[in-house]
Design a protein around this motif. Structure first.
Motif, PDB file in Angstrom:
ATOM      1  N   GLY A  77       0.713  -1.255   0.049  1.00  0.00           N
ATOM      2  CA  GLY A  77      -0.077  -0.162   0.040  1.00  0.00           C
ATOM      3  C   GLY A  77       0.643   1.183   0.054  1.00  0.00           C
ATOM      4  N   GLU A  78       0.324   2.279  -0.658  1.00  0.00           N
ATOM      5  CA  GLU A  78       0.992   3.639  -0.720  1.00  0.00           C
ATOM      6  C   GLU A  78       1.531   3.851   0.664  1.00  0.00           C
ATOM      7  OE1 GLU A  78       1.002   8.272  -2.011  1.00  0.00           O
ATOM      8  OE2 GLU A  78      -0.870   6.779  -2.405  1.00  0.00           O
ATOM      9  N   GLU A  79       0.737   4.002   1.814  1.00  0.00           N
ATOM     10  CA  GLU A  79       0.877   4.605   3.081  1.00  0.00           C
ATOM     11  C   GLU A  79       2.003   3.500   3.807  1.00  0.00           C
ATOM     12  OE1 GLU A  79       0.178   7.460   3.010  1.00  0.00           O
ATOM     13  OE2 GLU A  79      -1.336   7.208   1.248  1.00  0.00           O
ATOM     14  N   ALA A  80       1.637   2.110   3.583  1.00  0.00           N
ATOM     15  CA  ALA A  80       2.591   1.172   4.086  1.00  0.00           C
ATOM     16  C   ALA A  80       3.963   1.364   3.583  1.00  0.00           C
ATOM     17  CB  ALA A  80       2.125  -0.082   4.079  1.00  0.00           C
ATOM     18  N   ALA A  81       4.194   1.888   2.603  1.00  0.00           N
ATOM     19  CA  ALA A  81       5.601   1.880   1.806  1.00  0.00           C
ATOM     20  C   ALA A  81       6.354   3.184   2.094  1.00  0.00           C
ATOM     21  CB  ALA A  81       5.368   1.813   0.193  1.00  0.00           C
ATOM     22  N   GLU A  82       5.492   4.259   2.758  1.00  0.00           N
ATOM     23  CA  GLU A  82       6.129   5.215   3.281  1.00  0.00           C
ATOM     24  C   GLU A  82       7.081   4.949   4.402  1.00  0.00           C
ATOM     25  OE1 GLU A  82       5.975   8.726   2.972  1.00  0.00           O
ATOM     26  OE2 GLU A  82       5.062   8.268   0.822  1.00  0.00           O
ATOM     27  N   THR A  83       6.752   4.074   5.323  1.00  0.00           N
ATOM     28  CA  THR A  83       7.630   3.433   6.262  1.00  0.00           C
ATOM     29  C   THR A  83       8.312   2.487   5.973  1.00  0.00           C
ATOM     30  OG1 THR A  83       5.559   2.236   7.055  1.00  0.00           O
ATOM     31  CG2 THR A  83       5.916   4.595   8.004  1.00  0.00           C
ATOM     32  N   ASP A  84       8.168   1.835   4.953  1.00  0.00           N
ATOM     33  CA  ASP A  84       8.946   0.453   4.533  1.00  0.00           C
ATOM     34  C   ASP A  84       9.070   0.387   3.148  1.00  0.00           C
ATOM     35  OD1 ASP A  84      10.058  -1.856   4.391  1.00  0.00           O
ATOM     36  OD2 ASP A  84       8.367  -3.046   5.364  1.00  0.00           O
ATOM     37  N   ARG A  85      10.244   0.930   2.693  1.00  0.00           N
ATOM     38  CA  ARG A  85      10.416   0.988   1.281  1.00  0.00           C
ATOM     39  C   ARG A  85      10.777  -0.270   0.602  1.00  0.00           C
ATOM     40  NH1 ARG A  85       7.990   5.043  -1.758  1.00  0.00           N
ATOM     41  NH2 ARG A  85       8.195   6.979  -0.726  1.00  0.00           N
ATOM     42  N   SER A  86      11.145  -1.164   1.467  1.00  0.00           N
ATOM     43  CA  SER A  86      11.435  -2.630   1.021  1.00  0.00           C
ATOM     44  C   SER A  86      10.442  -3.220   0.216  1.00  0.00           C
ATOM     45  CB  SER A  86      12.179  -3.532   2.075  1.00  0.00           C
ATOM     46  OG  SER A  86      11.256  -3.699   3.045  1.00  0.00           O
ATOM     47  N   LEU A  87       9.287  -2.887   0.610  1.00  0.00           N
ATOM     48  CA  LEU A  87       7.893  -3.669   0.026  1.00  0.00           C
ATOM     49  C   LEU A  87       8.070  -3.256  -1.579  1.00  0.00           C
ATOM     50  CD1 LEU A  87       5.271  -2.158   2.431  1.00  0.00           C
ATOM     51  CD2 LEU A  87       6.106  -4.576   2.190  1.00  0.00           C
ATOM     52  N   ILE A  88       8.463  -2.317  -2.215  1.00  0.00           N
ATOM     53  CA  ILE A  88       8.508  -2.205  -3.506  1.00  0.00           C
ATOM     54  C   ILE A  88       9.506  -3.019  -4.107  1.00  0.00           C
ATOM     55  CG2 ILE A  88       9.083  -0.424  -5.481  1.00  0.00           C
ATOM     56  CD1 ILE A  88       8.109   1.829  -3.488  1.00  0.00           C
ATOM     57  N   ASP A  89      10.674  -3.299  -3.580  1.00  0.00           N
ATOM     58  CA  ASP A  89      11.736  -4.295  -3.960  1.00  0.00           C
ATOM     59  C   ASP A  89      11.120  -5.777  -4.084  1.00  0.00           C
ATOM     60  OD1 ASP A  89      13.495  -2.306  -4.561  1.00  0.00           O
ATOM     61  OD2 ASP A  89      14.356  -2.573  -2.614  1.00  0.00           O
ATOM     62  N   LYS A  90      10.372  -5.992  -2.961  1.00  0.00           N
ATOM     63  CA  LYS A  90       9.686  -7.355  -3.061  1.00  0.00           C
ATOM     64  C   LYS A  90       8.799  -7.818  -4.249  1.00  0.00           C
ATOM     65  CE  LYS A  90      10.139  -7.638   2.000  1.00  0.00           C
ATOM     66  NZ  LYS A  90       9.542  -7.566   3.294  1.00  0.00           N
ATOM     67  N   LEU A  91       8.226  -6.610  -4.767  1.00  0.00           N
ATOM     68  CA  LEU A  91       7.347  -6.810  -5.893  1.00  0.00           C
ATOM     69  C   LEU A  91       8.066  -7.752  -7.026  1.00  0.00           C
ATOM     70  CD1 LEU A  91       5.583  -3.617  -6.454  1.00  0.00           C
ATOM     71  CD2 LEU A  91       4.270  -5.684  -5.899  1.00  0.00           C
ATOM     72  N   LYS A  92       9.184  -7.494  -7.295  1.00  0.00           N
ATOM     73  CA  LYS A  92       9.903  -8.303  -8.433  1.00  0.00           C
ATOM     74  C   LYS A  92       9.785  -9.725  -8.131  1.00  0.00           C
ATOM     75  CE  LYS A  92      12.720  -4.165  -9.285  1.00  0.00           C
ATOM     76  NZ  LYS A  92      14.001  -3.667  -9.127  1.00  0.00           N
ATOM     77  N   GLN A  93       9.726 -10.222  -6.865  1.00  0.00           N
ATOM     78  CA  GLN A  93       9.910 -11.601  -6.714  1.00  0.00           C
ATOM     79  C   GLN A  93       8.855 -12.258  -6.065  1.00  0.00           C
ATOM     80  OE1 GLN A  93      13.023 -12.704  -7.566  1.00  0.00           O
ATOM     81  NE2 GLN A  93      13.764 -10.463  -7.863  1.00  0.00           N
ATOM     82  N   ALA A  94       7.636 -11.428  -5.524  1.00  0.00           N
ATOM     83  CA  ALA A  94       6.630 -12.057  -4.997  1.00  0.00           C
ATOM     84  C   ALA A  94       5.749 -13.013  -5.728  1.00  0.00           C
ATOM     85  CB  ALA A  94       5.635 -10.940  -4.622  1.00  0.00           C
TER      86      ALA A  94
END
Length: 274
Positions: free
Chosen positions: A70-87
């Motif tokens: 989520g946009e707001e969750a990613a505000e505090t944990d940018r590693s979530l975006i990197d995990k998209l490539k492998q999920a």
């Protein structure tokens, strides 16, 4: 696993969150329900936070092992975006795209939801909670306009046109002054330029053929994944400024959507790079 039939379940989750947490707060925000993030035009409201929480919990209840970005969750944990490539399975949410408009009482905002499987966007939803209408696409199955009354219609991008007859926008708010002035000046070559400060509505317009092109320099996944798939399934061409495909996890390079490759190259050459 995620199947096409599961898209109805995701759409139900999006609509429920919108009806419970977003629509009731529109033009009814009270003191303390709007906060600045990075600037006076980068805002978050209780509608953003509570609707994202609602959707995240509902998605994780249905798909316990899925990644939710989520946009707001990613505000505090940018590693979530990197995990998209492998999920194996991920859901990407922008609960209120166009928060500035939302808090200002402008009915130009929407909810974006993308479904990503092994680094590929397989489904996209843009929901308008003001009217209850929704754009939906599944990869390889086309894009559809779902009206609140249950009517379903296919959508298609605009026919190609000369640049002088095109209507479109390039989002320039985050560019340095000289770059903003250059691109804004180049937009004068078109029939009309517009700015809504809302990716959801911009993708809605370009995917339904109401405008010819949209472009952005920022590539946050919650802004673009759903809209890009919907636009492509409506027959359009989207790529980063270097011509490469836009993929989950990409954050740089700019992105441009147009009716076809020739139109895309014309806009890139005459507006983005000129």
């Amino acid at each position: 696993m995620f199947h096409d039939r599961d898209l109805d379940s995701v759409l139900t989750i999006v609509k429920h969150a919108a009806s419970l947490e977003i629509r009731p707060r529109f033009r009814r925000l009270i003191e303390g329900e709007v906060e600045e993030k990075k600037s006076s035009i980068d805002l978050v409201t209780q509608a953003d936070l509570l609707s994202e929480k609602h959707m995240t919990e509902a998605l994780q209840a249905r798909w316990p092992h899925a990644l939710v970005v989520g946009e707001e969750a990613a505000e505090t944990d940018r590693s979530l975006i990197d995990k998209l490539k492998q999920a194996d399975l991920a859901f990407v949410i922008d609960p209120v795209d166009g928060t500035f408009n939302f808090q200002a009482g402008l009915p130009i905002y929407g909810t974006n939801m993308a479904v990503v499987v092994k680094g590929e966007t397989v489904a996209g939803i843009i929901h308008d909670s003001v009217l209850g209408d929704t754009l939906v696409a599944s990869k390889g199955s086309g894009a559809r306009f779902l009206r609140e009354d249950g009517t379903v219609n296919p959508i298609a991008v605009a026919a190609p046109a000369d640049l002088s007859m095109m209507v479109g926008t390039i989002s320039i708010n985050d560019l340095a002054y000289e770059e903003r002035r250059r691109v804004a000046g180049n937009l004068a070559k078109t029939k009309m330029a517009f700015a809504y400060n809302c990716s959801a509505y911009e993708y809605w317009l370009v995917a339904t053929g109401k405008v010819h092109f949209i472009g952005h320099y920022k590539l946050y996944p919650w802004d673009h994944l759903a809209g890009v798939l919907i636009h492509q399934e409506a027959g359009g061409f989207t790529a980063r400024f270097d011509g490469s495909p836009y993929k989950p996890g990409d954050l740089t390079g700019g992105i441009l959507s147009a009716p076809d490759r020739d139109s895309w190259e014309q806009v890139l050459r005459e507006i983005v790079h000129a």
